[in-house]
Design a protein around this motif. Structure first.
Motif, PDB file in Angstrom:
ATOM      1  N   ARG A  31       0.818  -1.217   0.000  1.00 22.77           N
ATOM      2  CA  ARG A  31       0.000   0.000   0.000  1.00 22.77           C
ATOM      3  C   ARG A  31       0.851   1.266   0.000  1.00 22.77           C
ATOM      4  O   ARG A  31       0.667   2.164  -0.807  1.00 22.77           O
ATOM      5  CB  ARG A  31      -0.938  -0.029   1.221  1.00 22.77           C
ATOM      6  CG  ARG A  31      -1.621   1.298   1.526  1.00 22.77           C
ATOM      7  CD  ARG A  31      -2.509   1.778   0.385  1.00 22.77           C
ATOM      8  NE  ARG A  31      -3.085   3.079   0.677  1.00 22.77           N
ATOM      9  CZ  ARG A  31      -2.480   4.243   0.449  1.00 22.77           C
ATOM     10  NH1 ARG A  31      -1.267   4.281  -0.095  1.00 22.77           N
ATOM     11  NH2 ARG A  31      -3.089   5.372   0.751  1.00 22.77           N
ATOM     12  N   HIS A  61      -8.132   5.334   1.182  1.00 17.84           N
ATOM     13  CA  HIS A  61      -8.550   5.135   2.575  1.00 17.84           C
ATOM     14  C   HIS A  61     -10.047   4.811   2.568  1.00 17.84           C
ATOM     15  O   HIS A  61     -10.894   5.695   2.766  1.00 17.84           O
ATOM     16  CB  HIS A  61      -8.240   6.396   3.366  1.00 17.84           C
ATOM     17  CG  HIS A  61      -6.876   6.971   3.049  1.00 17.84           C
ATOM     18  ND1 HIS A  61      -5.708   6.355   3.430  1.00 17.84           N
ATOM     19  CD2 HIS A  61      -6.500   8.084   2.363  1.00 17.84           C
ATOM     20  CE1 HIS A  61      -4.662   7.082   3.007  1.00 17.84           C
ATOM     21  NE2 HIS A  61      -5.131   8.123   2.356  1.00 17.84           N
ATOM     22  N   HIS A  68      -7.762   7.745  -3.897  1.00 16.94           N
ATOM     23  CA  HIS A  68      -6.711   8.448  -4.638  1.00 16.94           C
ATOM     24  C   HIS A  68      -6.821   8.033  -6.089  1.00 16.94           C
ATOM     25  O   HIS A  68      -6.660   6.854  -6.418  1.00 16.94           O
ATOM     26  CB  HIS A  68      -5.341   8.100  -4.078  1.00 16.94           C
ATOM     27  CG  HIS A  68      -5.130   8.655  -2.702  1.00 16.94           C
ATOM     28  ND1 HIS A  68      -5.356   9.975  -2.403  1.00 16.94           N
ATOM     29  CD2 HIS A  68      -4.755   8.073  -1.543  1.00 16.94           C
ATOM     30  CE1 HIS A  68      -5.112  10.185  -1.125  1.00 16.94           C
ATOM     31  NE2 HIS A  68      -4.757   9.052  -0.573  1.00 16.94           N
ATOM     32  N   GLU A  79      -7.499  15.283   1.059  1.00 15.78           N
ATOM     33  CA  GLU A  79      -6.290  15.084   1.835  1.00 15.78           C
ATOM     34  C   GLU A  79      -5.179  16.029   1.442  1.00 15.78           C
ATOM     35  O   GLU A  79      -4.454  16.543   2.274  1.00 15.78           O
ATOM     36  CB  GLU A  79      -5.789  13.649   1.588  1.00 15.78           C
ATOM     37  CG  GLU A  79      -5.591  12.920   2.836  1.00 15.78           C
ATOM     38  CD  GLU A  79      -4.782  11.661   2.646  1.00 15.78           C
ATOM     39  OE1 GLU A  79      -4.270  11.221   3.661  1.00 15.78           O
ATOM     40  OE2 GLU A  79      -4.654  11.123   1.540  1.00 15.78           O
ATOM     41  N   HIS A  80      -5.000  16.239   0.167  1.00 16.22           N
ATOM     42  CA  HIS A  80      -3.799  16.944  -0.299  1.00 16.22           C
ATOM     43  C   HIS A  80      -4.019  18.441  -0.455  1.00 16.22           C
ATOM     44  O   HIS A  80      -3.074  19.162  -0.736  1.00 16.22           O
ATOM     45  CB  HIS A  80      -3.333  16.355  -1.640  1.00 16.22           C
ATOM     46  CG  HIS A  80      -3.121  14.874  -1.585  1.00 16.22           C
ATOM     47  ND1 HIS A  80      -3.205  14.062  -2.678  1.00 16.22           N
ATOM     48  CD2 HIS A  80      -2.844  14.045  -0.543  1.00 16.22           C
ATOM     49  CE1 HIS A  80      -2.979  12.813  -2.328  1.00 16.22           C
ATOM     50  NE2 HIS A  80      -2.767  12.778  -1.035  1.00 16.22           N
TER      51      HIS A  80
END
Ligand code: 2HG
Ligand code: ZN
Length: 493
Positions: free
Chosen positions: A360, A410, A417, A448-449
């Motif tokens: 992962r 996730h 992603h 997230e980013h």
């Protein structure tokens, strides 16, 4: 006008004391020199780096998609120096981009329009690990991995963990509100924050680092600054909560018959196992790629339609709790009861756990071997997730027939992603296509980013005009000269 507003890849602009100053294309070497003089006056001159070879590592992001330029990288050593730089830049209307470990994936830490690069890596002190309070205070430039080690040395943990832990800085993870691999258990970076110290756009310092676990004395600036991507303030230090030590942990890599089975399994495990710390979805193309790029052998017998990587923490076998069962037994029992499981490999020793996590964690570096990726990190609700995962590759092919789509993420939070390689020249069409699929399902285009420079034009897919107007008013209040990362997050006017 703040001096950064030329098209991407343009050099630093000049210095002007008045708003609405000249556009950057009128830059001259003399003006750049003026900027350097201002910066050298603000900090120790050795903190102002101008060697092009040294600056290369700061102006290009890790993926190679975002490449900028700057007249100087400024590396202050303390908060007072950060304040002096920001104040000088505000006074002369010179834009700057704060940067931590330069591990961002949305272009938010790269001076794409010739802004001054303000590196926070020099603020690298662990200021306090307060065992009694279960908290730590650290400088913004401390890498997440170093904070985790400091916590561990004190018998505690830090809830945020991510594959880039050795480079990503705590300040950078605050700025992007990074999630990482254990959001399911501990929440995102915002959830760890008890206080911040930051330099606002006028150079003033706000500091609230006492770490009182209950404190309702006004606005919660840590929450506001988390995820603000350097547009409201430059985080210089943080107070975070630490987590209890983990006594034992087990990791399982599970092969399942379908993506819906994997999504259902993640829900069942989350609802049934209090110790579940991570649940990550992977697909066969990604597993194959990681095996090829990292020379790993197959993790399971045969190929499976979906893979779930799960981690469970708990007491060591024989300790109280869970009837003396350790996490490995608990996980094995749980996996046996899941639908659609075709094969599984479980481990509770450190090498075994790390070997499973590698499939992962090494997705990101493996994808980079296929060329510069277009990276999206999106979230949809669990019930929409299977149809989304199915729809994305075909939708991408429709606008980029030669491209490869890599999906992982996730799963317990519905965070996928979406990485696309081989889409040179059509990256924005790919992004537009995927973001619209997300928006149709009521999801988030940035999970997230951050929004960075990459996604700012799509912010209206998720945020109403009234919300964006409120964002602009907050920005104006905290950064009146508009110098802090002016080309990220908010759509261009
Ligand atoms: C991860 O979850 C990171 O590993 C990076 O958020 C994701 O490479 C990516 O797109
Ligand atoms: Zn992630």
């Amino acid at each position: 006008m703040v001096h950064d507003t030329g098209p991407p890849d343009r050099h630093i602009g000049g210095v002007s004391g008045k708003r609405g100053g000249r556009p950057i294309e009128e830059e001259t070497p003399t003006m750049s020199n003026q900027v350097l003089t201002i910066l050298r006056d603000a900090v120790d001159a050795t903190c102002v780096l101008t060697d092009p070879d040294v600056m290369t590592g700061y102006v290009r992001d890790w993926t190679g998609r975002f490449v900028g330029r700057t007249a100087a990288v400024v590396r202050p050593a303390n908060t007072a120096q950060v304040a002096a730089v920001v104040q000088a830049c505000a006074q002369h209307e010179v834009a700057l981009v704060p940067q931590g470990g330069n591990t961002g994936l949305a272009g938010g830490g790269v001076p794409t329009r010739g802004e001054i690069l303000l590196s926070l890596r020099g603020l690298s002190d662990i200021l306090q690990v307060d065992v009694a309070a279960g908290q730590a205070t650290v400088g913004a430039g401390v890498p997440v991995g170093v904070l985790r080690e400091a916590a561990s040395a004190a018998g505690l943990g830090y809830g945020v963990d991510l594959a880039s832990r050795d480079s990503a800085t705590v300040g950078g993870t605050v700025a992007t509100n990074a999630g990482g691999l254990r959001v399911l258990r501990y929440g995102d970076t915002r959830a760890q924050l008890l206080g911040v110290e930051a330099v606002l756009g006028d150079g003033s310092v706000v500091s609230h680092l006492a770490g009182l676990a209950r404190d309702n004395t006004g606005y919660h600036l840590p929450s506001l600054l988390a995820g603000s991507e350097g547009t409201l303030g430059v985080v210089t230090a943080v107070r975070v909560r630490l987590t209890p030590a983990t006594r034992a942990r087990a990791v399982g890599l599970i092969g399942l018959a379908s993506v819906p089975d994997a999504v259902a399994a993640a829900s069942l495990l989350r609802n049934g196992l209090p110790g579940l710390a991570a649940a990550e979805l992977m697909l066969p193309p990604g597993i194959d790629l990681v095996m090829r790029a990292c020379r790993l052998s197959p993790p399971l017998r045969g190929t499976h339609a979906a893979y779930l990587l799960v981690e469970v923490t708990g007491d060591a076998p024989g300790e109280d709790g869970a009837g003396g069962n350790g996490p490995l037994d608990i996980l094995a029992d749980a996996v046996a009861g899941l639908p659609g499981v075709a094969d599984a490999s479980l481990a509770d020793d450190r090498p075994g756990r790390e070997a499973l996590w590698a499939y992962r964690e090494r997705h990101t570096e493996s994808i980079n071997t296929c060329g510069t990726p277009v990276k999206m990190d999106v979230t949809v609700t669990p019930d929409a997730l299977p149809s989304f995962v199915e729809a994305v590759p075909a939708a991408v092919r429709a606008v980029a027939p030669e491209a490869s789509t890599w999906l992982f993420g996730h799963v317990a939070e519905g965070n996928v992603h979406v990485n696309v390689t081989g889409a040179a020249g059509v990256g924005e069409r790919v992004e537009d296509t995927v973001f619209r699929l997300v928006a149709e399902r009521g999801g988030s285009i940035s999970t997230e980013h951050g929004i960075g420079t990459a996604k700012r034009r799509w912010l209206p897919l998720n945020r109403s005009p009234a919300e964006i107007a409120a964002f602009r008013r907050i920005k104006q209040a905290l950064d009146p000269a508009g110098i802090l990362n002016p080309n990220v997050l908010l759509p261009a006017l």
